[in-house]
Design an enzyme around this catalytic site. Structure first.
Site, PDB file in Angstrom:
ATOM      1  N   ARG A   7      95.253 -49.448  10.317  1.00  0.00           N
ATOM      2  CA  ARG A   7      95.447 -48.355   9.353  1.00  0.00           C
ATOM      3  C   ARG A   7      96.889 -47.868   9.347  1.00  0.00           C
ATOM      4  O   ARG A   7      97.372 -47.373   8.346  1.00  0.00           O
ATOM      5  CB  ARG A   7      94.437 -47.231   9.651  1.00  0.00           C
ATOM      6  CG  ARG A   7      94.654 -46.521  10.938  1.00  0.00           C
ATOM      7  CD  ARG A   7      93.410 -45.750  11.393  1.00  0.00           C
ATOM      8  NE  ARG A   7      92.358 -46.654  11.888  1.00  0.00           N
ATOM      9  CZ  ARG A   7      91.145 -46.250  12.253  1.00  0.00           C
ATOM     10  NH1 ARG A   7      90.813 -44.970  12.173  1.00  0.00           N
ATOM     11  NH2 ARG A   7      90.253 -47.120  12.683  1.00  0.00           N
ATOM     12  N   LYS A  62      92.343 -54.291  24.665  1.00  0.00           N
ATOM     13  CA  LYS A  62      90.951 -54.697  24.458  1.00  0.00           C
ATOM     14  C   LYS A  62      90.419 -55.313  25.751  1.00  0.00           C
ATOM     15  O   LYS A  62      91.137 -56.024  26.447  1.00  0.00           O
ATOM     16  CB  LYS A  62      90.862 -55.722  23.317  1.00  0.00           C
ATOM     17  CG  LYS A  62      91.094 -55.103  21.946  1.00  0.00           C
ATOM     18  CD  LYS A  62      90.876 -56.122  20.835  1.00  0.00           C
ATOM     19  CE  LYS A  62      91.182 -55.543  19.470  1.00  0.00           C
ATOM     20  NZ  LYS A  62      90.204 -54.536  19.006  1.00  0.00           N
TER      21      LYS A  62
HETATM   22  N1  BES Z   1      91.093 -55.568  14.384  1.00  0.00           N
HETATM   23  C1  BES Z   1      90.236 -54.572  14.914  1.00  0.00           C
HETATM   24  C2  BES Z   1      88.889 -54.524  14.179  1.00  0.00           C
HETATM   25  C3  BES Z   1      87.990 -55.709  14.388  1.00  0.00           C
HETATM   26  C4  BES Z   1      87.083 -55.728  15.427  1.00  0.00           C
HETATM   27  C5  BES Z   1      87.979 -56.749  13.481  1.00  0.00           C
HETATM   28  C6  BES Z   1      86.238 -56.806  15.590  1.00  0.00           C
HETATM   29  C7  BES Z   1      87.121 -57.809  13.630  1.00  0.00           C
HETATM   30  C8  BES Z   1      86.254 -57.832  14.678  1.00  0.00           C
HETATM   31  C9  BES Z   1      90.881 -53.184  14.774  1.00  0.00           C
HETATM   32  O1  BES Z   1      92.256 -53.146  14.859  1.00  0.00           O
HETATM   33  C10 BES Z   1      90.357 -52.361  15.883  1.00  0.00           C
HETATM   34  O2  BES Z   1      90.681 -52.648  17.008  1.00  0.00           O
HETATM   35  N2  BES Z   1      89.558 -51.340  15.554  1.00  0.00           N
HETATM   36  C11 BES Z   1      88.998 -50.485  16.515  1.00  0.00           C
HETATM   37  C12 BES Z   1      89.179 -49.084  16.006  1.00  0.00           C
HETATM   38  C13 BES Z   1      88.867 -48.016  17.018  1.00  0.00           C
HETATM   39  C14 BES Z   1      89.891 -48.025  18.132  1.00  0.00           C
HETATM   40  C15 BES Z   1      88.878 -46.693  16.317  1.00  0.00           C
HETATM   41  C16 BES Z   1      87.521 -50.825  16.637  1.00  0.00           C
HETATM   42  O3  BES Z   1      86.903 -51.146  15.625  1.00  0.00           O
HETATM   43  O4  BES Z   1      87.012 -50.826  17.747  1.00  0.00           O
HETATM   44 MN    MN Z   2      92.928 -52.918  16.896  1.00  0.00          MN
END
Ligand code: BES
Ligand code: MN
Ligand code: ZN
Length: 478
Positions: free
Chosen positions: A330, A256
């Protein structure tokens, strides 16, 4: 420590007192002096309002609240008023408060809930306590409210605050192992059973999703199974809650960037919610057979971390091409959902801080819900209204399946740029074979500022929702 609400049989004079009314004539005759009563009536304007009379040593307050429809909106108004009363009384250093309910219905229960939840602060790491004296004791004087309701409220508040603490603790404190120690404490205190799988057990179960996400970590994964099966249960097949337990989400090798990594110690919000809800259900001894399952790990880019284009073989044999290591939730949920099949569940509800897309779609105001055709969303949506963690249903249309088809495996772990919350739900659908509801709590589960009684950091979303849902089930079957 959460505040306890005690029931009292009479109002003690010369102590802080808050009188809750729906009509100006409901003020008890002994409460105000003639001058105070005159002042009250001169100020009365039919808006929700608080008047505070400073008796120098203690305060007498009158909170007027207008009846409002529908009733769940009225109840939320009361919770928010409870929190604003707290702020108004802060300058009076009120540590103990008698709440006298003169309203119709159970209005004070909701006001007290807002006060108890709003008074929470995560300040254990502050070495210099600069806080003013704060509320420690809430005493309720209300003849019409049964003790049982107050007990249930106390349990609900205690569980929600435990959920908040779990979220707010940094990953140094709450990792995949120490999280299970917290669950163990809950099981001892509330009397539910718990079984914790370690890494070798998880390997023998071939949970390729959970093991894959864990590969970049130093701390091994865990899988917790918590069971509340009372002898007087109204159901034979369990209702199972599954919670995403990513104790920190760095994104993995798809690291991230910018500010997106902060707050990711709260990526176990689903896990904290399902465990604390089960804690509350067991503590209240509700006659419902309920389980909670939590796959837990952190998601890190360590030496052995999975890479894009890796292919994982999941617990149920499905193969998944990893195209983004940041879509990890997931992967661990899929294994837990297929494992849940062993129990032939009546219903499975999963809770996960799953996608930024869900948060972008509806913000902090609600929970994105999806379900398969055998599940009924209505009872849970009703609970969502009652506790004001509202559900918004997103579609499960077949067309979305195209977006997660892989060239080389059965599925890929990301869809395209669009409909991100839905493709995540559609991915999970491949691992369930029973009535199932998916709740993406990414929007409301992490707050950067207080939203009334929902305190900043983790407000503890999901605990009250699931507890209320099981409570309603139990009440309907009486
Ligand atoms: N834990 C995150 C989702 C999230 C983002 C929760 C912001 C709370 C606040 C999840 O694991 C994630 O990183 N999702 C990605 C998915 C993408 C790579 C398809 C996202 O939402 O950017
Ligand atoms: Mn994630
Ligand atoms: Zn995540």
């Amino acid at each position: 420590m959460s505040i306890r609400i005690n029931k009292i049989e009479r109002i003690e004079a010369q102590k802080n007192r808050l009188i809750l009314i729906n009509h100006s004539h409901q003020i008890p005759s002994d409460a105000l002096s003639a001058e105070e009563a005159h002042y009250f009536h001169s100020r009365f304007n039919d808006e929700n309002q608080l008047l505070v009379f400073n008796r120098y040593g203690y305060v007498v307050c009158v909170q007027y609240v207008k009846l409002e429809n529908p009733v769940h909106i009225y109840h939320e108004t009361l919770r928010r008023l409870g929190n604003s009363v707290l702020s108004s009384l802060q300058s009076y250093a009120v540590e103990q408060l008698q709440v006298e309910d003169r309203c119709e219905g159970n209005a004070s229960l909701f006001l007290l809930e807002g006060m108890a939840l709003g008074s929470y602060k995560f300040n254990k790491y502050k070495t210099k306590k600069t806080e003013k004296p704060s509320l420690k004791e809430l005493d309720l004087f209300a003849h019409t409210i049964p003790n049982e309701h107050i007990q249930l409220l106390n349990i609900q508040v205690e569980a929600t605050i435990w959920c908040r603490d779990l979220l707010n603790e940094p990953q140094l404190k709450i990792n995949a192992i120490t999280l299970t120690e917290e669950f163990q404490r809950m099981s001892e205190l509330a009397g539910f059973d718990i079984e914790i799988f370690n890494k070798s057990k998880i390997e023998s179960l071939k949970m390729g999703g959970l093991l894959g996400v864990n590969k970049g970590s130093v701390i091994p994964p865990t899988f917790s199974i918590m069971t509340w099966k009372p002898t007087n249960a109204i159901n034979d097949k369990p209702i199972i809650f599954v919670g995403k337990g990513v104790v920190f989400d760095t994104g993995g090798l798809n690291l991230k960037t910018g500010d997106f990594m902060t707050q990711m110690h709260m990526d176990m919000g689903g896990a904290a919610a399902v465990a604390t809800a089960l804690f509350a259900i067991a503590k209240a001894k509700l006659p419902v057979y309920v389980m909670a399952m939590v796959p837990a790990t952190d998601n890190r880019p360590g030496n052995e971390a999975i890479t894009p284009n890796d292919i994982l073989v999941m617990h149920n044999g499905t193969t998944v091409e990893v195209l983004n290591t940041d879509a990890e939730g997931r992967l661990i949920l899929a294994d837990a959902l297929s494992y849940a099949q062993n129990y032939n569940p009546q219903l499975v509800i999963d809770l996960a801080t799953l996608t930024g897309a869900a948060a972008r779609a509806i913000g902090k105001y609600g929970i994105v819900a999806m379900r398969n055709s055998t599940a009924d969303l209505l009872p849970l949506a009703l609970s969502g209204d009652q506790v004001y963690e509202r559900l918004v249903e997103f579609p499960m249309w077949n067309e979305y399946d195209e977006l997660i088809k892989s060239e080389v495996a059965d599925l890929k772990n990301i869809g395209g740029a669009e409909a991100g919350a839905i493709t995540a739900g559609k991915f999970l659908e491949h691992f369930v074979d029973y009535p199932w509801i998916h709740l993406d709590i990414a929007g409301p589960a992490m707050l950067s500022a207080d939203d009334s009684y929902r305190t900043k950091g983790g407000p503890g979303v999901g605990t009250r929702l699931l507890f209320n849902f099981i409570l309603n089930l139990a009440n309907q079957n009486q």
